[in-house]
Design a protein around this motif. Structure first.
Motif, PDB file in Angstrom:
ATOM      1  N   SER A 285    -100.234  30.016   3.921  1.00 43.38           N
ATOM      2  CA  SER A 285    -100.163  31.475   3.869  1.00 43.38           C
ATOM      3  C   SER A 285     -99.051  31.859   4.832  1.00 43.38           C
ATOM      4  O   SER A 285     -98.700  31.056   5.707  1.00 43.38           O
ATOM      5  N   PRO A 286     -98.483  33.039   4.688  1.00 43.52           N
ATOM      6  CA  PRO A 286     -97.451  33.422   5.662  1.00 43.52           C
ATOM      7  C   PRO A 286     -97.938  33.324   7.103  1.00 43.52           C
ATOM      8  O   PRO A 286     -97.215  32.850   7.984  1.00 43.52           O
ATOM      9  N   GLN A 287     -99.174  33.728   7.318  1.00 49.97           N
ATOM     10  CA  GLN A 287     -99.716  33.708   8.677  1.00 49.97           C
ATOM     11  C   GLN A 287     -99.926  32.281   9.177  1.00 49.97           C
ATOM     12  O   GLN A 287     -99.597  31.950  10.326  1.00 49.97           O
ATOM     13  N   ALA A 288    -100.474  31.421   8.311  1.00 54.73           N
ATOM     14  CA  ALA A 288    -100.773  30.051   8.732  1.00 54.73           C
ATOM     15  C   ALA A 288     -99.503  29.246   8.988  1.00 54.73           C
ATOM     16  O   ALA A 288     -99.415  28.512   9.984  1.00 54.73           O
ATOM     17  N   ILE A 289     -98.508  29.367   8.105  1.00 59.94           N
ATOM     18  CA  ILE A 289     -97.271  28.601   8.286  1.00 59.94           C
ATOM     19  C   ILE A 289     -96.538  29.061   9.537  1.00 59.94           C
ATOM     20  O   ILE A 289     -96.033  28.241  10.324  1.00 59.94           O
ATOM     21  N   GLU A 290     -96.493  30.358   9.755  1.00 66.84           N
ATOM     22  CA  GLU A 290     -95.819  30.853  10.954  1.00 66.84           C
ATOM     23  C   GLU A 290     -96.508  30.345  12.222  1.00 66.84           C
ATOM     24  O   GLU A 290     -95.853  29.960  13.187  1.00 66.84           O
ATOM     25  N   ALA A 291     -97.845  30.329  12.189  1.00 69.23           N
ATOM     26  CA  ALA A 291     -98.585  29.818  13.348  1.00 69.23           C
ATOM     27  C   ALA A 291     -98.323  28.332  13.565  1.00 69.23           C
ATOM     28  O   ALA A 291     -98.215  27.868  14.706  1.00 69.23           O
ATOM     29  N   SER A 292     -98.192  27.571  12.472  1.00 65.99           N
ATOM     30  CA  SER A 292     -97.918  26.139  12.588  1.00 65.99           C
ATOM     31  C   SER A 292     -96.520  25.877  13.151  1.00 65.99           C
ATOM     32  O   SER A 292     -96.327  24.991  13.990  1.00 65.99           O
ATOM     33  N   VAL A 293     -95.544  26.651  12.679  1.00 71.41           N
ATOM     34  CA  VAL A 293     -94.185  26.503  13.202  1.00 71.41           C
ATOM     35  C   VAL A 293     -94.149  26.884  14.687  1.00 71.41           C
ATOM     36  O   VAL A 293     -93.517  26.206  15.507  1.00 71.41           O
ATOM     37  N   GLN A 294     -94.850  27.951  15.027  1.00 74.41           N
ATOM     38  CA  GLN A 294     -94.897  28.363  16.430  1.00 74.41           C
ATOM     39  C   GLN A 294     -95.565  27.301  17.291  1.00 74.41           C
ATOM     40  O   GLN A 294     -95.140  27.065  18.430  1.00 74.41           O
ATOM     41  N   ARG A 295     -96.571  26.617  16.748  1.00 72.42           N
ATOM     42  CA  ARG A 295     -97.221  25.551  17.507  1.00 72.42           C
ATOM     43  C   ARG A 295     -96.248  24.402  17.765  1.00 72.42           C
ATOM     44  O   ARG A 295     -96.247  23.821  18.859  1.00 72.42           O
ATOM     45  N   PHE A 296     -95.404  24.072  16.771  1.00 74.79           N
ATOM     46  CA  PHE A 296     -94.394  23.040  17.002  1.00 74.79           C
ATOM     47  C   PHE A 296     -93.447  23.463  18.121  1.00 74.79           C
ATOM     48  O   PHE A 296     -93.100  22.658  18.997  1.00 74.79           O
ATOM     49  N   ILE A 297     -93.022  24.725  18.088  1.00 77.45           N
ATOM     50  CA  ILE A 297     -92.142  25.237  19.145  1.00 77.45           C
ATOM     51  C   ILE A 297     -92.826  25.104  20.500  1.00 77.45           C
ATOM     52  O   ILE A 297     -92.234  24.625  21.475  1.00 77.45           O
ATOM     53  N   ASP A 298     -94.087  25.522  20.555  1.00 73.19           N
ATOM     54  CA  ASP A 298     -94.823  25.470  21.827  1.00 73.19           C
ATOM     55  C   ASP A 298     -94.984  24.031  22.313  1.00 73.19           C
ATOM     56  O   ASP A 298     -94.764  23.729  23.494  1.00 73.19           O
ATOM     57  N   ASN A 299     -95.408  23.139  21.396  1.00 75.82           N
ATOM     58  CA  ASN A 299     -95.586  21.735  21.787  1.00 75.82           C
ATOM     59  C   ASN A 299     -94.281  21.126  22.299  1.00 75.82           C
ATOM     60  O   ASN A 299     -94.239  20.480  23.352  1.00 75.82           O
ATOM     61  N   SER A 300     -93.204  21.337  21.554  1.00 77.76           N
ATOM     62  CA  SER A 300     -91.939  20.679  21.892  1.00 77.76           C
ATOM     63  C   SER A 300     -91.267  21.282  23.125  1.00 77.76           C
ATOM     64  O   SER A 300     -90.772  20.554  23.986  1.00 77.76           O
ATOM     65  N   THR A 301     -91.248  22.604  23.226  1.00 79.89           N
ATOM     66  CA  THR A 301     -90.610  23.216  24.394  1.00 79.89           C
ATOM     67  C   THR A 301     -91.379  22.884  25.666  1.00 79.89           C
ATOM     68  O   THR A 301     -90.770  22.668  26.721  1.00 79.89           O
ATOM     69  N   ARG A 302     -92.693  22.804  25.553  1.00 76.56           N
ATOM     70  CA  ARG A 302     -93.478  22.395  26.726  1.00 76.56           C
ATOM     71  C   ARG A 302     -93.140  20.953  27.110  1.00 76.56           C
ATOM     72  O   ARG A 302     -92.965  20.647  28.289  1.00 76.56           O
ATOM     73  N   HIS A 303     -93.051  20.083  26.108  1.00 76.07           N
ATOM     74  CA  HIS A 303     -92.721  18.688  26.416  1.00 76.07           C
ATOM     75  C   HIS A 303     -91.364  18.581  27.104  1.00 76.07           C
ATOM     76  O   HIS A 303     -91.238  17.907  28.142  1.00 76.07           O
ATOM     77  N   PHE A 304     -90.351  19.245  26.560  1.00 81.16           N
ATOM     78  CA  PHE A 304     -89.003  19.130  27.144  1.00 81.16           C
ATOM     79  C   PHE A 304     -88.880  19.842  28.477  1.00 81.16           C
ATOM     80  O   PHE A 304     -87.924  19.616  29.213  1.00 81.16           O
ATOM     81  N   ALA A 305     -89.880  20.686  28.797  1.00 84.99           N
ATOM     82  CA  ALA A 305     -89.933  21.313  30.116  1.00 84.99           C
ATOM     83  C   ALA A 305     -90.777  20.520  31.096  1.00 84.99           C
ATOM     84  O   ALA A 305     -91.036  20.973  32.223  1.00 84.99           O
TER      85      ALA A 305
END
Length: 313
Positions: A285-305
């Motif tokens: 769904s638009p909401q679910a996919i956006e949340a999943s993409v945002q989770r990737f951003i959160d996971n990865s940016t946290r890791h690289f920080a």
């Protein structure tokens, strides 16, 4: 390549506006086909620091080894059955997924499939368009206050159970172990759960450990008035056994969002009227996919920080 942004290899399909969510943080290498994947692993592997994939697409050990700078591998959704987890751990890679980001969407879809197949919604739609009135039709079964068995009481399974409570249903479940502080009936094996249930919703992870967990014996136990819904992975449900059970009347119906032949439809089931099929869109769904993409951003940016990821595997 931007010198300040980690280079990320994306192996799954991603719409342009979702790719745009990533570009402020990463240099993207987009490879959603087998040909592009092979080419970019060879051409860009030496610069890749993160990989985004999905469970059905996965990531192999050889591909990981072609990326000497790789630090983190993420699944966009909750599933990760085709990522070589053992090899990733041996390499010391960080592993994360999108757990929880589309649970509501998948649970909604599971109930949509259940209601559609039990209440004959697709058939009734066609018959109504043809001018057939209700007096000429068999009575569709009820869903409320029946017995619902859930195979895999994880995040999605809990959401399915929560929705079932609104239908006044009795709930049972099978998982690797009994869960503390869960009031639902626990069954030590899928066979006993199926024998108890009117409806069986499959929401367990895929992979070799659950391949054909729901087979001929389980479907027979579910019975001629029983229905199965699969929103897990196609590999969990034996397609040939399902087709045989449906044709012989040993099972009343099935609702499938996933199947073993993906992306091709399950040929054995296409001629059967007591099956409702959707093309693996349960988590979309638009909401679910956006949340999943945002989770990737959160996971990865946290890791690289230098911080721990939000949802580790």
């Amino acid at each position: 390549m931007h010198p300040l942004r980690p280079r990320v290899l994306v192996l799954n399909y991603m719409a342009d506006h979702h790719q745009a969510m990533l570009t402020p943080f990463f240099d993207l290498v987009y490879a959603p086909s087998a040909e592009l994947r092979a080419a970019h692993v060879q051409q860009d592997g030496a610069q890749i620091r993160a990989v985004l994939t999905i469970g059905s697409v996965g990531l192999t050990a050889a591909e990981m080894d072609a990326m000497p700078l790789l630090e983190i591998v993420c699944a966009l959704g909750v599933g990760y059955e085709n990522i070589d987890i053992a090899h990733a751990r041996s390499r010391g890679l960080v592993l994360a997924n999108g757990a929880g980001t589309n649970d509501d969407c998948v649970a909604d879809h599971a109930f949509a499939l259940l209601l559609a197949v039990v209440r004959n919604v697709p058939q009734l739609d066609q018959q109504c368009r043809q001018g057939v009135w209700r007096d000429a039709l068999p009575l569709p079964a009820s869903v409320s206050r029946r017995r619902l068995g859930i195979v895999g009481l994880g995040g999605i399974g809990h959401k399915v159970a929560h929705r079932a409570l609104g239908f006044g249903m009795q709930i049972g479940y099978h998982g690797r172990q009994r869960q503390e502080n869960v009031a639902y009936a626990y069954f030590a094996d899928v066979l006993s759960l199926a024998a108890w249930a009117d409806f069986l919703v499959v929401a367990t992870p895929g992979g070799p450990a659950t391949r054909h967990l729901v087979g001929a014996e389980v479907l027979t136990a579910l019975g001629p008035q029983g229905y199965v819904v699969n929103v897990a992975r196609g590999s969990v449900l034996d397609t040939a056994a399902l087709a045989d059970a449906l044709r012989s009347g040993r099972l009343a119906g099935a609702g499938l969002d996933v199947y073993e032949s993906e992306p091709q439809p399950p040929a054995e089931l296409l001629g059967l009227r007591n099956v409702v099929l959707t093309p693996h869109v349960g988590g979309w769904s638009p909401q679910a996919i956006e949340a999943s993409v945002q989770r990737f951003i959160d996971n990865s940016t946290r890791h690289f920080a230098g911080q721990p990821v939000v949802s580790p595997i």
